[in-house]
Design a protein around this motif. Structure first.
Motif, PDB file in Angstrom:
ATOM      1  N   ARG A 114       8.252   0.219  10.694  1.00  0.00           N
ATOM      2  CA  ARG A 114       8.306  -1.005   9.886  1.00  0.00           C
ATOM      3  C   ARG A 114       7.564  -2.134  10.593  1.00  0.00           C
ATOM      4  O   ARG A 114       6.747  -2.834   9.983  1.00  0.00           O
ATOM      5  N   ILE A 115       7.829  -2.316  11.869  1.00  0.00           N
ATOM      6  CA  ILE A 115       7.152  -3.366  12.630  1.00  0.00           C
ATOM      7  C   ILE A 115       5.664  -3.067  12.755  1.00  0.00           C
ATOM      8  O   ILE A 115       4.818  -3.943  12.550  1.00  0.00           O
ATOM      9  N   LEU A 116       5.338  -1.828  13.077  1.00  0.00           N
ATOM     10  CA  LEU A 116       3.940  -1.444  13.238  1.00  0.00           C
ATOM     11  C   LEU A 116       3.128  -1.736  11.981  1.00  0.00           C
ATOM     12  O   LEU A 116       2.074  -2.367  12.039  1.00  0.00           O
ATOM     13  N   PHE A 117       3.616  -1.292  10.839  1.00  0.00           N
ATOM     14  CA  PHE A 117       2.849  -1.457   9.601  1.00  0.00           C
ATOM     15  C   PHE A 117       2.844  -2.888   9.088  1.00  0.00           C
ATOM     16  O   PHE A 117       1.901  -3.302   8.423  1.00  0.00           O
ATOM     17  N   SER A 118       3.868  -3.657   9.390  1.00  0.00           N
ATOM     18  CA  SER A 118       3.888  -5.029   8.887  1.00  0.00           C
ATOM     19  C   SER A 118       3.199  -6.018   9.822  1.00  0.00           C
ATOM     20  O   SER A 118       2.688  -7.040   9.371  1.00  0.00           O
ATOM     21  N   GLU A 119       3.161  -5.723  11.118  1.00  0.00           N
ATOM     22  CA  GLU A 119       2.650  -6.694  12.080  1.00  0.00           C
ATOM     23  C   GLU A 119       1.260  -6.394  12.629  1.00  0.00           C
ATOM     24  O   GLU A 119       0.560  -7.306  13.034  1.00  0.00           O
ATOM     25  N   HIS A 120       0.858  -5.138  12.679  1.00  0.00           N
ATOM     26  CA  HIS A 120      -0.437  -4.806  13.295  1.00  0.00           C
ATOM     27  C   HIS A 120      -1.570  -5.249  12.379  1.00  0.00           C
ATOM     28  O   HIS A 120      -1.568  -4.967  11.184  1.00  0.00           O
ATOM     29  N   ILE A 121      -2.540  -5.909  12.961  1.00  0.00           N
ATOM     30  CA  ILE A 121      -3.638  -6.491  12.185  1.00  0.00           C
ATOM     31  C   ILE A 121      -4.485  -5.432  11.481  1.00  0.00           C
ATOM     32  O   ILE A 121      -5.047  -5.692  10.415  1.00  0.00           O
ATOM     33  N   GLN A 122      -4.593  -4.225  12.034  1.00  0.00           N
ATOM     34  CA  GLN A 122      -5.408  -3.180  11.429  1.00  0.00           C
ATOM     35  C   GLN A 122      -4.589  -2.203  10.597  1.00  0.00           C
ATOM     36  O   GLN A 122      -5.101  -1.175  10.168  1.00  0.00           O
ATOM     37  N   SER A 123      -3.360  -2.528  10.337  1.00  0.00           N
ATOM     38  CA  SER A 123      -2.494  -1.627   9.579  1.00  0.00           C
ATOM     39  C   SER A 123      -3.065  -1.328   8.199  1.00  0.00           C
ATOM     40  O   SER A 123      -3.392  -2.240   7.447  1.00  0.00           O
ATOM     41  N   PRO A 124      -3.155  -0.030   7.862  1.00  0.00           N
ATOM     42  CA  PRO A 124      -3.678   0.327   6.554  1.00  0.00           C
ATOM     43  C   PRO A 124      -2.593   0.426   5.495  1.00  0.00           C
ATOM     44  O   PRO A 124      -2.861   0.781   4.356  1.00  0.00           O
ATOM     45  N   ALA A 125      -1.337   0.123   5.872  1.00  0.00           N
ATOM     46  CA  ALA A 125      -0.223   0.474   5.003  1.00  0.00           C
ATOM     47  C   ALA A 125       0.710  -0.685   4.689  1.00  0.00           C
ATOM     48  O   ALA A 125       0.862  -1.620   5.454  1.00  0.00           O
ATOM     49  N   ASN A 126       1.333  -0.534   3.535  1.00  0.00           N
ATOM     50  CA  ASN A 126       2.367  -1.436   3.066  1.00  0.00           C
ATOM     51  C   ASN A 126       3.580  -0.562   2.743  1.00  0.00           C
ATOM     52  O   ASN A 126       3.476   0.351   1.920  1.00  0.00           O
ATOM     53  N   ILE A 127       4.704  -0.810   3.376  1.00  0.00           N
ATOM     54  CA  ILE A 127       5.885   0.021   3.151  1.00  0.00           C
ATOM     55  C   ILE A 127       6.560  -0.392   1.842  1.00  0.00           C
ATOM     56  O   ILE A 127       6.951  -1.541   1.674  1.00  0.00           O
ATOM     57  N   VAL A 128       6.674   0.568   0.916  1.00  0.00           N
ATOM     58  CA  VAL A 128       7.312   0.301  -0.374  1.00  0.00           C
ATOM     59  C   VAL A 128       8.592   1.111  -0.557  1.00  0.00           C
ATOM     60  O   VAL A 128       9.295   0.931  -1.543  1.00  0.00           O
ATOM     61  N   LEU A 129       8.886   1.999   0.400  1.00  0.00           N
ATOM     62  CA  LEU A 129      10.080   2.836   0.305  1.00  0.00           C
ATOM     63  C   LEU A 129      10.586   3.149   1.703  1.00  0.00           C
ATOM     64  O   LEU A 129       9.805   3.528   2.568  1.00  0.00           O
ATOM     65  N   GLU A 130      11.883   2.961   1.900  1.00  0.00           N
ATOM     66  CA  GLU A 130      12.548   3.393   3.124  1.00  0.00           C
ATOM     67  C   GLU A 130      13.774   4.167   2.694  1.00  0.00           C
ATOM     68  O   GLU A 130      14.561   3.694   1.875  1.00  0.00           O
ATOM     69  N   ALA A 131      13.925   5.367   3.242  1.00  0.00           N
ATOM     70  CA  ALA A 131      15.078   6.187   2.887  1.00  0.00           C
ATOM     71  C   ALA A 131      15.571   6.913   4.137  1.00  0.00           C
ATOM     72  O   ALA A 131      14.786   7.251   5.017  1.00  0.00           O
ATOM     73  N   THR A 132      16.881   7.156   4.181  1.00  0.00           N
ATOM     74  CA  THR A 132      17.465   7.857   5.318  1.00  0.00           C
ATOM     75  C   THR A 132      17.654   9.342   5.052  1.00  0.00           C
ATOM     76  O   THR A 132      17.939  10.101   5.955  1.00  0.00           O
ATOM     77  N   MET A 134     -10.834  -1.949   2.798  1.00  0.00           N
ATOM     78  CA  MET A 134      -9.999  -0.978   2.114  1.00  0.00           C
ATOM     79  C   MET A 134      -8.650  -1.613   1.790  1.00  0.00           C
ATOM     80  O   MET A 134      -8.065  -2.311   2.609  1.00  0.00           O
ATOM     81  N   GLU A 135      -8.193  -1.372   0.592  1.00  0.00           N
ATOM     82  CA  GLU A 135      -6.902  -1.869   0.153  1.00  0.00           C
ATOM     83  C   GLU A 135      -5.774  -1.184   0.919  1.00  0.00           C
ATOM     84  O   GLU A 135      -5.900  -0.041   1.323  1.00  0.00           O
ATOM     85  N   LYS A 136      -4.661  -1.874   1.079  1.00  0.00           N
ATOM     86  CA  LYS A 136      -3.515  -1.289   1.784  1.00  0.00           C
ATOM     87  C   LYS A 136      -2.932  -0.141   0.975  1.00  0.00           C
ATOM     88  O   LYS A 136      -2.885  -0.178  -0.248  1.00  0.00           O
ATOM     89  N   ILE A 137      -2.486   0.865   1.687  1.00  0.00           N
ATOM     90  CA  ILE A 137      -1.910   2.069   1.102  1.00  0.00           C
ATOM     91  C   ILE A 137      -0.398   1.894   1.030  1.00  0.00           C
ATOM     92  O   ILE A 137       0.227   1.510   2.017  1.00  0.00           O
ATOM     93  N   ASN A 138       0.185   2.173  -0.133  1.00  0.00           N
ATOM     94  CA  ASN A 138       1.641   2.106  -0.274  1.00  0.00           C
ATOM     95  C   ASN A 138       2.255   3.370   0.314  1.00  0.00           C
ATOM     96  O   ASN A 138       1.905   4.471  -0.097  1.00  0.00           O
ATOM     97  N   ILE A 139       3.152   3.174   1.288  1.00  0.00           N
ATOM     98  CA  ILE A 139       3.769   4.328   1.923  1.00  0.00           C
ATOM     99  C   ILE A 139       5.288   4.241   1.858  1.00  0.00           C
ATOM    100  O   ILE A 139       5.858   3.164   1.686  1.00  0.00           O
ATOM    101  N   GLY A 140       5.893   5.408   2.001  1.00  0.00           N
ATOM    102  CA  GLY A 140       7.336   5.509   2.119  1.00  0.00           C
ATOM    103  C   GLY A 140       7.661   6.207   3.418  1.00  0.00           C
ATOM    104  O   GLY A 140       6.918   7.071   3.875  1.00  0.00           O
ATOM    105  N   ILE A 141       8.775   5.820   4.024  1.00  0.00           N
ATOM    106  CA  ILE A 141       9.214   6.429   5.271  1.00  0.00           C
ATOM    107  C   ILE A 141      10.606   7.002   5.035  1.00  0.00           C
ATOM    108  O   ILE A 141      11.506   6.298   4.587  1.00  0.00           O
ATOM    109  N   ILE A 142      10.749   8.291   5.336  1.00  0.00           N
ATOM    110  CA  ILE A 142      12.048   8.953   5.178  1.00  0.00           C
ATOM    111  C   ILE A 142      12.466   9.487   6.543  1.00  0.00           C
ATOM    112  O   ILE A 142      11.879  10.433   7.058  1.00  0.00           O
ATOM    113  N   THR A 143      13.444   8.851   7.133  1.00  0.00           N
ATOM    114  CA  THR A 143      13.997   9.250   8.424  1.00  0.00           C
ATOM    115  C   THR A 143      15.399   8.694   8.557  1.00  0.00           C
ATOM    116  O   THR A 143      15.714   7.634   8.005  1.00  0.00           O
ATOM    117  N   ASN A 144      16.240   9.420   9.289  1.00  0.00           N
ATOM    118  CA  ASN A 144      17.583   8.905   9.536  1.00  0.00           C
ATOM    119  C   ASN A 144      17.698   8.316  10.936  1.00  0.00           C
ATOM    120  O   ASN A 144      18.788   7.954  11.362  1.00  0.00           O
TER     121      ASN A 144
END
Length: 131
Positions: free
Chosen positions: A20-38, A1-11
């Motif tokens: 950020r670490i979980l999705f970028s470093e975990h080998i089974q991560s289904p996601a690629n972070i394309v948006l971070e907002a506070t 399955m292709e990686k899912i583009n996700i955004g995270i909105i939290t302050n």
């Protein structure tokens, strides 16, 4: 399955950093972070991002004051995007008013494999509904 583009909105920096670490470093991560907002206000300042998120992880603490207004802004910026709400146990009762706006409510303490499964299933369900 292709990686899912996700955004995270939290302050909360700790929460953002952990995801950020979980999705970028975990080998089974289904996601690629394309948006971070506070905040909802900072979403428009992220317009330089080339890829739109297919899924948004939103911290409930940003939503609770004016739920309808918050989600109207989110839908304006990202229509037809799957929304998962991160809610701490102490706010579960209050978070019920968000049920019409989100696909699922998640605990920040959710097991990693369960989180990945919820993300994958949410996108699959969303694609089935759109077709």
């Amino acid at each position: 399955m292709e990686k899912i583009n996700i955004g995270i909105i939290t302050n909360l920096r700790k929460l953002l950093f952990a995801y950020r670490i979980l999705f970028s470093e975990h080998i089974q991560s289904p996601a690629n972070i394309v948006l971070e907002a506070t905040s909802i206000d900072s979403i428009s300042s992220n317009s330089y991002i080339n890829e739109r998120p297919e899924l948004l992880l939103i911290d409930y603490r940003l939503v609770f004051k004016d739920t309808a207004l918050f989600f109207s802004f989110v839908n304006y910026f990202y229509p037809d995007t799957v929304i998962l709400l991160i809610v701490h146990q102490t706010f579960l009762c209050e978070a019920k008013r968000c049920a019409n706006y989100v696909q699922s409510v998640l605990s920040p303490n959710l097991d990693i494999n369960q989180l990945f499964m919820v993300i994958r299933n949410s996108i699959l369900q969303s694609n089935i509904v759109k077709q």
